[in-house]
Scaffold this motif. Sequence first.
Motif, PDB file in Angstrom:
ATOM      1  N   ILE A  39       7.980  11.494   3.838  1.00 24.17           N
ATOM      2  CA  ILE A  39       7.386  10.656   4.877  1.00 24.17           C
ATOM      3  C   ILE A  39       7.128   9.253   4.341  1.00 24.17           C
ATOM      4  O   ILE A  39       7.425   8.253   5.003  1.00 24.17           O
ATOM      5  N   ASN A  40       6.608   9.182   3.127  1.00 23.62           N
ATOM      6  CA  ASN A  40       6.319   7.888   2.515  1.00 23.62           C
ATOM      7  C   ASN A  40       7.597   7.094   2.291  1.00 23.62           C
ATOM      8  O   ASN A  40       7.649   5.898   2.573  1.00 23.62           O
ATOM      9  N   ARG A  41       8.639   7.748   1.796  1.00 27.26           N
ATOM     10  CA  ARG A  41       9.924   7.078   1.573  1.00 27.26           C
ATOM     11  C   ARG A  41      10.501   6.537   2.874  1.00 27.26           C
ATOM     12  O   ARG A  41      11.037   5.428   2.919  1.00 27.26           O
ATOM     13  N   LYS A  42      10.354   7.309   3.940  1.00 27.35           N
ATOM     14  CA  LYS A  42      10.859   6.880   5.246  1.00 27.35           C
ATOM     15  C   LYS A  42      10.098   5.648   5.732  1.00 27.35           C
ATOM     16  O   LYS A  42      10.701   4.698   6.240  1.00 27.35           O
ATOM     17  N   ASN A  43       8.785   5.650   5.588  1.00 24.21           N
ATOM     18  CA  ASN A  43       7.977   4.506   6.026  1.00 24.21           C
ATOM     19  C   ASN A  43       8.318   3.239   5.242  1.00 24.21           C
ATOM     20  O   ASN A  43       8.356   2.142   5.809  1.00 24.21           O
ATOM     21  N   ILE A  44       8.570   3.387   3.953  1.00 21.41           N
ATOM     22  CA  ILE A  44       8.970   2.242   3.135  1.00 21.41           C
ATOM     23  C   ILE A  44      10.298   1.688   3.634  1.00 21.41           C
ATOM     24  O   ILE A  44      10.480   0.477   3.775  1.00 21.41           O
ATOM     25  N   ALA A  45      11.238   2.578   3.939  1.00 25.36           N
ATOM     26  CA  ALA A  45      12.548   2.150   4.431  1.00 25.36           C
ATOM     27  C   ALA A  45      12.435   1.423   5.766  1.00 25.36           C
ATOM     28  O   ALA A  45      13.121   0.425   6.001  1.00 25.36           O
ATOM     29  N   VAL A  46      11.561   1.891   6.634  1.00 24.95           N
ATOM     30  CA  VAL A  46      11.368   1.252   7.937  1.00 24.95           C
ATOM     31  C   VAL A  46      10.860  -0.170   7.759  1.00 24.95           C
ATOM     32  O   VAL A  46      11.363  -1.110   8.387  1.00 24.95           O
ATOM     33  N   SER A  98       0.833  -1.209   0.000  1.00 27.41           N
ATOM     34  CA  SER A  98       0.000   0.000   0.000  1.00 27.41           C
ATOM     35  C   SER A  98       0.870   1.262   0.000  1.00 27.41           C
ATOM     36  O   SER A  98       0.521   2.257  -0.644  1.00 27.41           O
ATOM     37  N   LEU A  99       2.009   1.216   0.681  1.00 28.66           N
ATOM     38  CA  LEU A  99       2.913   2.373   0.665  1.00 28.66           C
ATOM     39  C   LEU A  99       3.525   2.588  -0.713  1.00 28.66           C
ATOM     40  O   LEU A  99       3.699   3.732  -1.151  1.00 28.66           O
ATOM     41  N   LEU A 100       3.843   1.508  -1.401  1.00 35.21           N
ATOM     42  CA  LEU A 100       4.390   1.638  -2.749  1.00 35.21           C
ATOM     43  C   LEU A 100       3.351   2.191  -3.722  1.00 35.21           C
ATOM     44  O   LEU A 100       3.676   2.997  -4.596  1.00 35.21           O
ATOM     45  N   GLN A 101       2.103   1.784  -3.546  1.00 34.81           N
ATOM     46  CA  GLN A 101       1.033   2.350  -4.373  1.00 34.81           C
ATOM     47  C   GLN A 101       0.870   3.839  -4.089  1.00 34.81           C
ATOM     48  O   GLN A 101       0.698   4.641  -5.008  1.00 34.81           O
ATOM     49  N   GLU A 102       0.909   4.192  -2.823  1.00 34.12           N
ATOM     50  CA  GLU A 102       0.783   5.595  -2.438  1.00 34.12           C
ATOM     51  C   GLU A 102       1.947   6.408  -2.995  1.00 34.12           C
ATOM     52  O   GLU A 102       1.758   7.528  -3.480  1.00 34.12           O
ATOM     53  N   GLN A 103       3.141   5.837  -2.961  1.00 32.87           N
ATOM     54  CA  GLN A 103       4.310   6.523  -3.506  1.00 32.87           C
ATOM     55  C   GLN A 103       4.132   6.780  -5.006  1.00 32.87           C
ATOM     56  O   GLN A 103       4.436   7.866  -5.501  1.00 32.87           O
ATOM     57  N   PHE A 104       3.630   5.797  -5.707  1.00 30.14           N
ATOM     58  CA  PHE A 104       3.379   5.958  -7.140  1.00 30.14           C
ATOM     59  C   PHE A 104       2.384   7.093  -7.385  1.00 30.14           C
ATOM     60  O   PHE A 104       2.601   7.951  -8.241  1.00 30.14           O
ATOM     61  N   ASN A 105       1.294   7.082  -6.613  1.00 30.59           N
ATOM     62  CA  ASN A 105       0.284   8.134  -6.775  1.00 30.59           C
ATOM     63  C   ASN A 105       0.850   9.510  -6.463  1.00 30.59           C
ATOM     64  O   ASN A 105       0.550  10.479  -7.160  1.00 30.59           O
ATOM     65  N   LEU A 106       1.668   9.600  -5.427  1.00 27.08           N
ATOM     66  CA  LEU A 106       2.271  10.883  -5.085  1.00 27.08           C
ATOM     67  C   LEU A 106       3.214  11.357  -6.188  1.00 27.08           C
ATOM     68  O   LEU A 106       3.243  12.547  -6.519  1.00 27.08           O
ATOM     69  N   ARG A 107       3.964  10.444  -6.777  1.00 33.00           N
ATOM     70  CA  ARG A 107       4.863  10.823  -7.867  1.00 33.00           C
ATOM     71  C   ARG A 107       4.095  11.301  -9.086  1.00 33.00           C
ATOM     72  O   ARG A 107       4.508  12.239  -9.760  1.00 33.00           O
ATOM     73  N   MET A 108       2.971  10.656  -9.361  1.00 31.64           N
ATOM     74  CA  MET A 108       2.153  11.094 -10.498  1.00 31.64           C
ATOM     75  C   MET A 108       1.576  12.485 -10.242  1.00 31.64           C
ATOM     76  O   MET A 108       1.535  13.323 -11.137  1.00 31.64           O
TER      77      MET A 108
END
Length: 68
Positions: free
Chosen positions: A45-52, A20-30
Amino acid sequence: MKIKQLRTKNIEFLKKELFSLLQEQFNLRMQLSSKKLNQTHLLKINRKNIAVIKTLFSEKELLHVREK
């Protein structure tokens, strides 16, 4: 979500959360590329959560290897 809370979760939950975070990251990039993203701090924030979550995968994998 805090890292202490995530450490208590199982692998399946973490996989769903990561997806779900990767999907959100894609949407934010778009949104960013189409100039519709006003809150650019959400990308960080999203990148940090993915890294965690990826770090927790590594930790759990190391624990699993050590148990064998």
